[in-house]
Design a protein around this motif. Structure first.
Motif, short mmCIF file in Angstrom:
data_model
loop_
_atom_site.label_atom_id
_atom_site.label_comp_id
_atom_site.label_asym_id
_atom_site.label_seq_id
_atom_site.Cartn_x
_atom_site.Cartn_y
_atom_site.Cartn_z
N SER A 311 38.76 -8.96 14.98
CA SER A 311 39.66 -7.88 14.57
C SER A 311 40.36 -8.22 13.26
CB SER A 311 40.71 -7.64 15.67
OG SER A 311 41.47 -8.82 15.90
N GLU A 312 40.07 -9.39 12.71
CA GLU A 312 40.65 -9.77 11.43
C GLU A 312 39.88 -9.10 10.29
OE1 GLU A 312 42.56 -13.95 11.03
OE2 GLU A 312 40.64 -14.25 12.06
N THR A 313 40.58 -8.41 9.43
CA THR A 313 39.91 -7.73 8.33
C THR A 313 40.02 -8.54 7.04
OG1 THR A 313 41.89 -6.46 7.77
CG2 THR A 313 40.36 -5.47 9.34
N PHE A 314 38.99 -8.46 6.24
CA PHE A 314 39.02 -9.05 4.90
C PHE A 314 38.04 -8.28 4.03
CE2 PHE A 314 35.54 -11.37 6.88
CZ PHE A 314 34.61 -11.54 5.87
N ARG A 315 38.23 -8.34 2.74
CA ARG A 315 37.38 -7.60 1.82
C ARG A 315 36.44 -8.58 1.13
NH1 ARG A 315 40.36 -3.89 -2.51
NH2 ARG A 315 40.92 -5.94 -3.37
N GLY A 316 35.14 -8.34 1.31
CA GLY A 316 34.15 -9.17 0.63
C GLY A 316 33.98 -8.73 -0.82
N SER A 317 32.99 -9.32 -1.49
CA SER A 317 32.74 -8.97 -2.89
C SER A 317 31.76 -7.82 -3.05
CB SER A 317 32.22 -10.20 -3.65
OG SER A 317 33.19 -11.22 -3.66
N GLY A 318 31.08 -7.44 -1.99
CA GLY A 318 30.23 -6.26 -2.03
C GLY A 318 28.89 -6.43 -2.72
N LEU A 319 28.43 -7.66 -2.90
CA LEU A 319 27.17 -7.89 -3.58
C LEU A 319 26.03 -8.09 -2.58
CD1 LEU A 319 28.34 -10.33 -6.41
CD2 LEU A 319 28.10 -7.85 -6.51
N ASN A 320 24.82 -7.79 -3.02
CA ASN A 320 23.61 -8.04 -2.23
C ASN A 320 23.62 -7.35 -0.87
OD1 ASN A 320 22.65 -9.54 -4.33
ND2 ASN A 320 22.60 -11.49 -3.26
N SER A 321 24.02 -6.08 -0.87
CA SER A 321 23.87 -5.29 0.36
C SER A 321 22.39 -5.01 0.58
CB SER A 321 24.65 -3.98 0.25
OG SER A 321 26.02 -4.22 0.10
N PRO A 322 21.90 -5.07 1.81
CA PRO A 322 20.48 -4.81 2.06
C PRO A 322 20.11 -3.36 1.74
CG PRO A 322 21.53 -5.92 3.93
CD PRO A 322 22.62 -5.49 3.02
N THR A 323 19.02 -3.17 1.02
CA THR A 323 18.57 -1.83 0.68
C THR A 323 17.94 -1.14 1.88
OG1 THR A 323 16.39 -2.66 -0.01
CG2 THR A 323 18.09 -2.45 -1.73
N PRO A 324 17.96 0.19 1.90
CA PRO A 324 17.22 0.91 2.95
C PRO A 324 15.73 0.53 2.95
CG PRO A 324 18.73 2.41 1.84
CD PRO A 324 18.75 1.11 1.06
N ASP A 325 15.19 0.28 1.76
CA ASP A 325 13.78 -0.10 1.65
C ASP A 325 13.51 -1.40 2.39
OD1 ASP A 325 11.08 0.09 0.29
OD2 ASP A 325 11.77 -1.83 -0.50
N LEU A 326 14.40 -2.38 2.26
CA LEU A 326 14.24 -3.62 3.01
C LEU A 326 14.38 -3.37 4.50
CD1 LEU A 326 14.04 -6.70 3.40
CD2 LEU A 326 16.50 -6.84 2.95
N THR A 327 15.37 -2.59 4.88
CA THR A 327 15.58 -2.28 6.30
C THR A 327 14.33 -1.67 6.91
OG1 THR A 327 17.93 -1.89 5.85
CG2 THR A 327 17.07 -1.05 7.93
N ASN A 328 13.69 -0.77 6.17
CA ASN A 328 12.49 -0.10 6.68
C ASN A 328 11.26 -1.00 6.68
OD1 ASN A 328 13.94 2.28 7.04
ND2 ASN A 328 13.47 3.04 4.99
N GLU A 329 11.33 -2.12 5.98
CA GLU A 329 10.20 -3.05 5.96
C GLU A 329 9.98 -3.72 7.31
OE1 GLU A 329 7.30 -5.42 3.45
OE2 GLU A 329 8.60 -3.77 2.87
N PHE A 330 11.04 -3.86 8.09
CA PHE A 330 10.92 -4.51 9.40
C PHE A 330 10.18 -3.60 10.36
CE2 PHE A 330 14.47 -6.74 7.49
CZ PHE A 330 14.26 -8.04 7.89
N GLU A 331 9.23 -4.16 11.08
CA GLU A 331 8.50 -3.41 12.09
C GLU A 331 9.40 -3.11 13.28
OE1 GLU A 331 4.76 -5.72 12.70
OE2 GLU A 331 5.27 -6.49 10.72
N ALA A 332 9.06 -2.07 14.02
CA ALA A 332 9.91 -1.60 15.11
C ALA A 332 10.20 -2.71 16.13
CB ALA A 332 9.27 -0.40 15.81
N ALA A 333 9.22 -3.55 16.39
CA ALA A 333 9.40 -4.61 17.39
C ALA A 333 10.06 -5.86 16.82
CB ALA A 333 8.05 -4.98 18.01
N ASP A 334 10.33 -5.87 15.53
CA ASP A 334 10.87 -7.07 14.87
C ASP A 334 12.40 -7.04 14.91
OD1 ASP A 334 10.99 -9.43 13.48
OD2 ASP A 334 10.16 -8.65 11.61
N THR A 335 12.93 -6.97 16.13
CA THR A 335 14.36 -6.69 16.28
C THR A 335 15.25 -7.88 15.95
OG1 THR A 335 14.15 -7.19 18.65
CG2 THR A 335 14.00 -4.87 17.99
N VAL A 336 14.86 -9.08 16.34
CA VAL A 336 15.73 -10.25 16.13
C VAL A 336 15.86 -10.56 14.65
CG1 VAL A 336 16.02 -12.72 16.54
CG2 VAL A 336 15.31 -11.22 18.41
N ARG A 337 14.74 -10.62 13.95
CA ARG A 337 14.80 -10.90 12.52
C ARG A 337 15.57 -9.80 11.79
NH1 ARG A 337 9.01 -12.93 10.28
NH2 ARG A 337 8.45 -10.79 10.80
#
Length: 485
Positions: A311-337
């Motif tokens: 519940s502790e809040t802090f503000r990061g630097s906001g760099l290197n957020s994962p792109t939707p393209d990377l998110t979609n690269e994972f196969e449906a069954a590749d849940t842990v990675r």
């Protein structure tokens, strides 16, 4: 390991500007450490080499050279909001880098400062008259310093191409003679040095020395160098040596089972130098310790952000957020990675609303003020994927996929769109190794960077595969030439 990390510190060289007689200049202060009075005991020389390890941390730091090129420059990441006061990060992300980019300048300056520190440690080892309790220790310490210098040069030559290559301590006046050397010369020096380091380094350590570079760390980097210059036969030979050693395993948690739990274990906050780790950065949690800066840099730039379960809040630097393209690269069954690599966002604790702002949990540490999670540079999974690349043998790629619970390449259920082994390896390296500083290096090595990123709308050309030489360096030494950018 803890003692080793606590001894990584700054060695400061002091120069006196007080007017002195010639006889006084021959004397060092008796009650104060200086460049002249240091390096007089075995313990002090060990401390100096420990500081060389700090140079590895600087090279791989968040927003350091390897991160800027390997991740920020790639299709893995984007910047939604940033706490930066300049557009340096945005300019890198948009492939519009100018030679006055402050981050590129800092990376260049840090790299050469680190090379100087490595060279100084090597020089002190070569000329010392200190009698070591174990004579082999002196050779090992020199090999460690040469290895780290080689790894820094390896990253620099991949990022800038032809670079100056000082192999000894040089003065400011001497430095003007060090101009850009051909990358082929740089690579041959790196190969020679890594071979020498490999011969003098042990296979493993015990006790407080766990975490220092080993023979197999040198072997792994040597293999990467060979892959980079297109010598797959030599790369395969080095990689097979690591595989056949049986020192490393995909069973990272050593529970006797190889499965996706081992992948998650690698990135757990308390994991240090697992069975899969070949080379990693060493950090300690707590105030006044050697903390890591990755989680702070890669988490959302928003006042309401908090880590999962906190519940502790802090503000990061906001760099290197994962792109939707990377998110979609994972196969449906590749849940842990996927869940470790890409966390979808967080709940605003005041409003109860979910904020879609993805971030990676590969650097998760609940001690967010003073995090101490180690950071992987080379894992055994990387070695197996590289061996498939070097040999064309898909079985090593499939070992990595089997751990993730996914069908192997060439097997029923494997995604049809990765129709060649080269595409399969590219896909697997992206999902297995994302946010570990490999992506853009991989695409450049395989000659795929422009095609892949152009297809996704990035403003990239062949001339942008190298960073520009910092203008400040050219201003100081006009003999340095500029890259096309």
């Amino acid at each position: 390991m803890k003692l080793f990390k606590q001894h990584i510190f700054y060695i400061l060289a002091a120069c006196s500007t007080i007017s002195c007689s010639e006889s006084e200049l021959d004397q060092y202060p008796e009650t104060r450490l200086s460049e002249g009075s240091f390096y007089t005991t075995e313990a002090q020389i060990v401390q100096a080499v420990n500081d060389v390890y700090r140079q590895l941390n600087r090279t791989y730091a968040a927003s350091g050279l390897v991160d800027l090129y390997g991740e920020l420059y790639s299709d893995n990441t984007y910047i939604e909001f940033s706490g930066g006061a300049t557009t340096f990060e945005d300019d890198i992300k948009a492939f519009r880098i100018q030679p006055n980019n402050g981050l590129i300048q800092t990376a260049w300056n840090n790299s050469y400062n680190s090379i100087y520190i490595c060279n100084n440690a090597i020089s002190q080892l070569e000329k010392t008259t200190v009698q070591f309790g174990n004579p082999a220790l002196k050779d090992r310490l020199k090999a460690e310093a040469i290895f780290i210098r080689s790894l820094i040069f390896f990253n620099m030559v991949r990022v800038w191409g032809d670079i100056p290559m000082p192999l000894k301590v040089v003065s400011a006046d001497e430095s003007y003679a060090y101009l850009r050397e051909k990358k082929e010369t740089i690579y041959q020096q790196i190969i020679s040095d890594l071979k020498a380091s490999k011969a003098a380094l042990p296979e493993k350590y015990t006790g407080a020395d766990v975490g220092r570079v080993t023979k197999y760390a040198a072997t792994a980097i040597l293999a990467k160098v060979y892959l980079t210059i297109g010598d797959k036969t030599s790369a395969a030979k080095e990689l097979k040596e690591i595989i056949d050693s049986n020192v490393y395993s995909l069973d990272a948690n050593q529970d006797g089972k190889v499965n996706s739990a081992d992948y998650a274990f690698n990135f757990a906050p308390g994991t240090k130098n697992s069975k899969e780790s070949i080379l990693e950065l060493q950090f300690l949690a707590g105030q006044n310790a050697v903390n890591s800066n990755y989680q702070q840099t890669y988490t959302p730039y928003h006042w309401a952000f908090h880590l999962p379960g906190s519940s502790e809040t802090f503000r990061g630097s906001g760099l290197n957020s994962p792109t939707p393209d990377l998110t979609n690269e994972f196969e449906a069954a590749d849940t842990v990675r996927k869940n470790v690599s890409v966390y979808p966002g967080y709940v605003n604790l005041e409003t109860g609303a979910f904020v879609k702002y993805p971030f990676t949990q590969k650097y998760y540490d609940p001690n967010w003020r003073y995090p101490g999670q180690n950071v992987e540079i080379v894992r055994y999974a990387d070695v197996l994927l590289s061996y498939s690349e070097a040999t064309g043998d898909a079985s090593y790629l499939n070992q990595v996929r089997d751990r993730a619970g996914l069908p192997g390449y060439g097997k029923t259920g494997y995604p049809n769109k990765y129709s060649t082994l080269a595409l399969a390896i590219e896909h697997e390296r992206r999902t297995e190794l994302c946010f570990e500083f490999h992506r853009f290096f991989d695409l450049v090595r395989t000659g795929r960077a422009v095609a892949v990123l152009k297809s996704k709308g990035f403003n990239i050309t062949e001339s942008k595969l190298l960073f520009p030489i910092p203008q400040s360096a050219i201003d100081v030494n006009p003999g340095l030439t500029q890259n096309n950018y």
